[in-house]
Motif scaffolding. Structure first.
Motif, mmCIF file in Angstrom:
data_model
loop_
_atom_site.group_PDB
_atom_site.id
_atom_site.type_symbol
_atom_site.label_atom_id
_atom_site.label_comp_id
_atom_site.label_asym_id
_atom_site.label_seq_id
_atom_site.Cartn_x
_atom_site.Cartn_y
_atom_site.Cartn_z
ATOM 1 N N CYS A 1 -7.156 15.454 -21.747
ATOM 2 C CA CYS A 1 -7.879 14.241 -21.356
ATOM 3 C C CYS A 1 -6.981 13.017 -21.466
ATOM 4 C CB CYS A 1 -9.125 14.076 -22.220
ATOM 5 S SG CYS A 1 -10.155 12.685 -21.735
ATOM 6 N N GLU A 2 -6.153 12.967 -22.482
ATOM 7 C CA GLU A 2 -5.259 11.822 -22.670
ATOM 8 C C GLU A 2 -4.318 11.648 -21.488
ATOM 9 O OE1 GLU A 2 -4.667 14.498 -25.388
ATOM 10 O OE2 GLU A 2 -6.693 13.847 -25.837
ATOM 11 N N ASP A 3 -3.996 12.746 -20.807
ATOM 12 C CA ASP A 3 -3.091 12.663 -19.659
ATOM 13 C C ASP A 3 -3.703 11.835 -18.532
ATOM 14 O OD1 ASP A 3 -1.077 14.276 -20.865
ATOM 15 O OD2 ASP A 3 -2.255 16.051 -20.368
ATOM 16 N N PHE A 4 -5.022 11.918 -18.359
ATOM 17 C CA PHE A 4 -5.688 11.106 -17.345
ATOM 18 C C PHE A 4 -5.670 9.629 -17.748
ATOM 19 C CE2 PHE A 4 -7.528 15.304 -16.789
ATOM 20 C CZ PHE A 4 -7.285 15.496 -15.444
ATOM 21 N N GLU A 5 -5.857 9.383 -19.039
ATOM 22 C CA GLU A 5 -5.812 8.008 -19.530
ATOM 23 C C GLU A 5 -4.421 7.411 -19.336
ATOM 24 O OE1 GLU A 5 -7.183 8.318 -23.548
ATOM 25 O OE2 GLU A 5 -9.197 8.914 -22.918
ATOM 26 N N ILE A 6 -3.392 8.203 -19.587
ATOM 27 C CA ILE A 6 -2.008 7.748 -19.399
ATOM 28 C C ILE A 6 -1.742 7.481 -17.923
ATOM 29 C CG2 ILE A 6 0.414 8.469 -19.529
ATOM 30 C CD1 ILE A 6 -0.414 9.985 -22.138
ATOM 31 N N ALA A 7 -2.211 8.371 -17.052
ATOM 32 C CA ALA A 7 -2.017 8.186 -15.612
ATOM 33 C C ALA A 7 -2.680 6.893 -15.150
ATOM 34 C CB ALA A 7 -2.565 9.381 -14.836
ATOM 35 N N CYS A 8 -3.883 6.642 -15.613
ATOM 36 C CA CYS A 8 -4.578 5.394 -15.246
ATOM 37 C C CYS A 8 -3.822 4.183 -15.763
ATOM 38 C CB CYS A 8 -6.000 5.401 -15.782
ATOM 39 S SG CYS A 8 -7.089 6.502 -14.881
ATOM 40 N N SER A 9 -3.354 4.268 -16.979
ATOM 41 C CA SER A 9 -2.591 3.169 -17.559
ATOM 42 C C SER A 9 -1.312 2.927 -16.767
ATOM 43 C CB SER A 9 -2.268 3.481 -19.017
ATOM 44 O OG SER A 9 -1.472 2.465 -19.570
ATOM 45 N N ASN A 10 -0.622 3.993 -16.394
ATOM 46 C CA ASN A 10 0.606 3.868 -15.604
ATOM 47 C C ASN A 10 0.347 3.196 -14.260
ATOM 48 O OD1 ASN A 10 2.066 5.126 -17.607
ATOM 49 N ND2 ASN A 10 2.109 7.113 -16.590
ATOM 50 N N LEU A 11 -0.845 3.419 -13.717
ATOM 51 C CA LEU A 11 -1.209 2.843 -12.427
ATOM 52 C C LEU A 11 -1.852 1.467 -12.561
ATOM 53 C CD1 LEU A 11 -2.659 6.075 -10.793
ATOM 54 C CD2 LEU A 11 -0.487 4.949 -10.213
ATOM 55 N N GLY A 12 -2.081 1.031 -13.792
ATOM 56 C CA GLY A 12 -2.712 -0.263 -14.015
ATOM 57 C C GLY A 12 -4.198 -0.255 -13.731
ATOM 58 N N LYS B 1 0.820 -1.223 0.000
ATOM 59 C CA LYS B 1 0.000 0.000 0.000
ATOM 60 C C LYS B 1 0.849 1.266 0.000
ATOM 61 C CE LYS B 1 -4.179 -1.947 1.827
ATOM 62 N NZ LYS B 1 -5.403 -1.689 2.521
ATOM 63 N N GLU B 2 1.974 1.246 0.694
ATOM 64 C CA GLU B 2 2.829 2.439 0.728
ATOM 65 C C GLU B 2 3.389 2.748 -0.655
ATOM 66 O OE1 GLU B 2 6.984 3.603 2.835
ATOM 67 O OE2 GLU B 2 5.426 2.788 4.160
ATOM 68 N N GLU B 3 3.861 1.721 -1.346
ATOM 69 C CA GLU B 3 4.382 1.918 -2.691
ATOM 70 C C GLU B 3 3.278 2.348 -3.650
ATOM 71 O OE1 GLU B 3 7.256 -0.397 -5.894
ATOM 72 O OE2 GLU B 3 6.537 -1.461 -4.114
ATOM 73 N N ALA B 4 2.097 1.758 -3.526
ATOM 74 C CA ALA B 4 0.963 2.134 -4.370
ATOM 75 C C ALA B 4 0.601 3.598 -4.149
ATOM 76 C CB ALA B 4 -0.239 1.241 -4.083
ATOM 77 N N GLN B 5 0.626 4.040 -2.899
ATOM 78 C CA GLN B 5 0.330 5.449 -2.597
ATOM 79 C C GLN B 5 1.367 6.360 -3.235
ATOM 80 O OE1 GLN B 5 -2.475 6.751 -0.671
ATOM 81 N NE2 GLN B 5 -1.730 8.471 -1.883
ATOM 82 N N GLU B 6 2.632 5.935 -3.211
ATOM 83 C CA GLU B 6 3.688 6.729 -3.851
ATOM 84 C C GLU B 6 3.468 6.833 -5.353
ATOM 85 O OE1 GLU B 6 7.461 5.055 -2.752
ATOM 86 O OE2 GLU B 6 7.122 5.458 -0.613
ATOM 87 N N TYR B 7 3.082 5.714 -5.981
ATOM 88 C CA TYR B 7 2.778 5.743 -7.419
ATOM 89 C C TYR B 7 1.631 6.710 -7.710
ATOM 90 C CZ TYR B 7 5.563 1.445 -8.106
ATOM 91 O OH TYR B 7 6.559 0.505 -8.171
ATOM 92 N N LEU B 8 0.579 6.627 -6.907
ATOM 93 C CA LEU B 8 -0.584 7.499 -7.102
ATOM 94 C C LEU B 8 -0.199 8.967 -6.898
ATOM 95 C CD1 LEU B 8 -3.603 7.916 -7.615
ATOM 96 C CD2 LEU B 8 -3.985 7.469 -5.170
ATOM 97 N N ASP B 9 0.547 9.232 -5.834
ATOM 98 C CA ASP B 9 0.986 10.610 -5.566
ATOM 99 C C ASP B 9 1.815 11.161 -6.723
ATOM 100 O OD1 ASP B 9 -0.294 10.498 -3.110
ATOM 101 O OD2 ASP B 9 1.550 10.150 -1.967
ATOM 102 N N ASP B 10 2.701 10.331 -7.286
ATOM 103 C CA ASP B 10 3.527 10.776 -8.420
ATOM 104 C C ASP B 10 2.664 11.121 -9.630
ATOM 105 O OD1 ASP B 10 5.887 10.472 -6.994
ATOM 106 O OD2 ASP B 10 6.365 8.511 -7.880
ATOM 107 N N GLU B 11 1.681 10.283 -9.920
ATOM 108 C CA GLU B 11 0.812 10.559 -11.069
ATOM 109 C C GLU B 11 -0.025 11.820 -10.844
ATOM 110 O OE1 GLU B 11 0.912 9.288 -14.032
ATOM 111 O OE2 GLU B 11 2.333 7.716 -13.503
ATOM 112 N N ILE B 12 -0.535 11.986 -9.642
ATOM 113 C CA ILE B 12 -1.325 13.192 -9.337
ATOM 114 C C ILE B 12 -0.446 14.429 -9.421
ATOM 115 C CG2 ILE B 12 -2.567 14.407 -7.493
ATOM 116 C CD1 ILE B 12 -3.741 11.667 -6.708
ATOM 117 N N ARG B 13 0.771 14.327 -8.911
ATOM 118 C CA ARG B 13 1.702 15.458 -8.980
ATOM 119 C C ARG B 13 1.980 15.820 -10.441
ATOM 120 N NH1 ARG B 13 4.218 14.403 -4.797
ATOM 121 N NH2 ARG B 13 5.312 12.570 -5.554
ATOM 122 N N ASN B 14 2.165 14.818 -11.278
ATOM 123 C CA ASN B 14 2.392 15.058 -12.703
ATOM 124 C C ASN B 14 1.191 15.760 -13.336
ATOM 125 O OD1 ASN B 14 3.748 14.752 -15.295
ATOM 126 N ND2 ASN B 14 2.231 13.171 -15.718
#
Length: 70
Positions: free
Chosen positions: A42-53, A17-30
């Motif tokens: 809009c594509e940036d949100f799709e990319i963020a979701c894809s990056n997070l699986g 969960k800690e690593e997952a939170q870090e991934y999410l925080d990085d995508e939100i920061r981006n």
């Protein structure tokens, strides 16, 4: 039953969960940086979701979530 976004990221990347939170925080920061640069698409949100699986349905939640500054 709705599932926690952190749990979904954990399942997709086989991480804790800690690593997952870090991934999410990085995508939100981006996404916030793109917004501040007035370059968020809009594509940036799709990319963020894809990056997070995450399924593409999650991009709406990321888009509508309040920023930490709100």
């Amino acid at each position: 039953m709705a599932r926690n976004i952190i749990d979904l990221i954990c399942n997709s990347c086989s991480c804790g969960k800690e690593e997952a939170q870090e991934y999410l925080d990085d995508e939100i920061r981006n996404l916030q940086e793109l917004q501040e640069d007035n370059d968020l698409r809009c594509e940036d949100f799709e990319i963020a979701c894809s990056n997070l699986g995450l399924d593409q349905d999650w991009h709406c939640l990321l888009y509508t979530s309040p920023s930490p500054r709100d």
